[in-house]
Design an enzyme around this catalytic site. Structure first.
Site, PDB file in Angstrom:
ATOM      1  N   LYS A 111       0.854  -1.183   0.000  1.00 30.04           N
ATOM      2  CA  LYS A 111       0.000   0.000   0.000  1.00 30.04           C
ATOM      3  C   LYS A 111       0.894   1.239   0.000  1.00 30.04           C
ATOM      4  CE  LYS A 111      -4.386   0.518   2.424  1.00 30.04           C
ATOM      5  NZ  LYS A 111      -4.932   0.676   3.769  1.00 30.04           N
TER       6      LYS A 111
HETATM    7  C1  E4P Z   1      -8.300   1.034   4.234  1.00 31.53           C
HETATM    8  O1  E4P Z   1      -7.556   0.647   3.342  1.00 31.53           O
HETATM    9  C2  E4P Z   1      -8.101   2.313   4.910  1.00 31.53           C
HETATM   10  O2  E4P Z   1      -6.809   2.449   5.391  1.00 31.53           O
HETATM   11  C3  E4P Z   1      -9.114   2.506   6.017  1.00 31.53           C
HETATM   12  O3  E4P Z   1     -10.378   2.045   5.582  1.00 31.53           O
HETATM   13  C4  E4P Z   1      -9.185   3.955   6.474  1.00 31.53           C
HETATM   14  O4  E4P Z   1     -10.270   4.113   7.347  1.00 31.53           O
HETATM   15  P1  E4P Z   1     -10.489   5.422   8.253  1.00 31.53           P
HETATM   16  O5  E4P Z   1     -10.762   6.567   7.326  1.00 31.53           O
HETATM   17  O6  E4P Z   1     -11.669   5.077   9.102  1.00 31.53           O
HETATM   18  O7  E4P Z   1      -9.217   5.612   9.028  1.00 31.53           O
END
Ligand code: E4P
Length: 216
Positions: free
Chosen positions: A84
């Site tokens: 990522k």
């Molecule tokens: C997933 O890949 C993201 O990192 C995650 O859903 C972010 O969520 P948040 O906006 O609740 O931190």
């Protein structure tokens, strides 16, 4: 549509996997740091072993050469690793380098179709749109997902759209209907998705009838 588990907690992931509904998993440095007292590498490797599908592991830097170092290290941890990378110039450069090497990537924290199409053009396997965070800025997240899905279809890109940052039950089906290929959902909402008072009432009614019949 695929469902990923948005968590870095081994017990939660194990539980949801046992339901047979999950296609993969996403983590991020905030979720990983919530696993207090656990070594990041050990915890991540455990998740990689449990989940048969893709597991996104996020780099912890904005510096390109450090990003590439971390990415190569993560990629060596398993076949199902998806690195990522943050949306931005360095993240795009890293995506281009890694995808040319056959390493799967997920460009994260995209807030607009413009960002998502750049991720796709750089060769990302996934582009993550952050539903609630888009809404936090006052934009229509459903439209952002719908426009991105249209743009991807018109541009014939193979990149899959992940919708993350889900914080309300209603967003789940709403985002899916806009054309998200993957929804990454926190375990608490996956549990809530199983529940409906009318389901409980119906099952209780059937069981009561059954026990009355058995007593006869
Ligand atoms: C997933 O890949 C993201 O990192 C995650 O859903 C972010 O969520 P948040 O906006 O609740 O931190």
């Amino acid at each position: 549509m695929e469902i990923f588990i948005d968590s870095a907690n081994v017990e939660e992931i194990k539980e949801i996997l046992s339901w047979g509904i999950a296609d993969g998993c996403t983590t991020n440095p905030k979720l990983a740091s919530a696993e207090k007292g656990k070594d990041f590498e050990t915890n991540t490797k455990e998740i990689l072993k449990l989940v048969k599908g893709p597991v996104s592991i996020e780099v912890t830097t904005n510096d390109l050469s450090e990003m590439l170092k971390e990415a190569e290290k993560y990629a060596s941890w398993g076949q199902n690793v998806v690195v990522k990378l943050p949306m931005g110039v360095a993240g795009l450069k890293a995506t281009a380098v890694l995808s040319a090497k056959g390493i799967k990537t997920n460009v994260t924290a995209c807030m607009s179709p413009a960002q998502a199409i750049l991720a796709a053009k750089a060769g990302a396997t996934y582009a993550s749109l952050f539903y609630s965070r888009i809404g936090d800025m006052g934009y229509d997240a459903a439209k952002v997902v719908r426009d991105t899905a249209d743009l991807f279809a018109r541009s014939h890109v193979k990149t899959k759209i992940i919708v993350g940052s889900i914080r309300h039950m209603m967003q789940i089906i709403e985002a899916g209907l806009q054309g998200a290929h993957v929804l990454t959902i926190p375990p608490k909402f996956l549990i809530q998705m199983t529940q409906n008072p009318k389901t409980d009432e119906s099952i209780a009614e059937f069981l009561e009838a059954w026990s009355a019949y058995k007593k006869k």
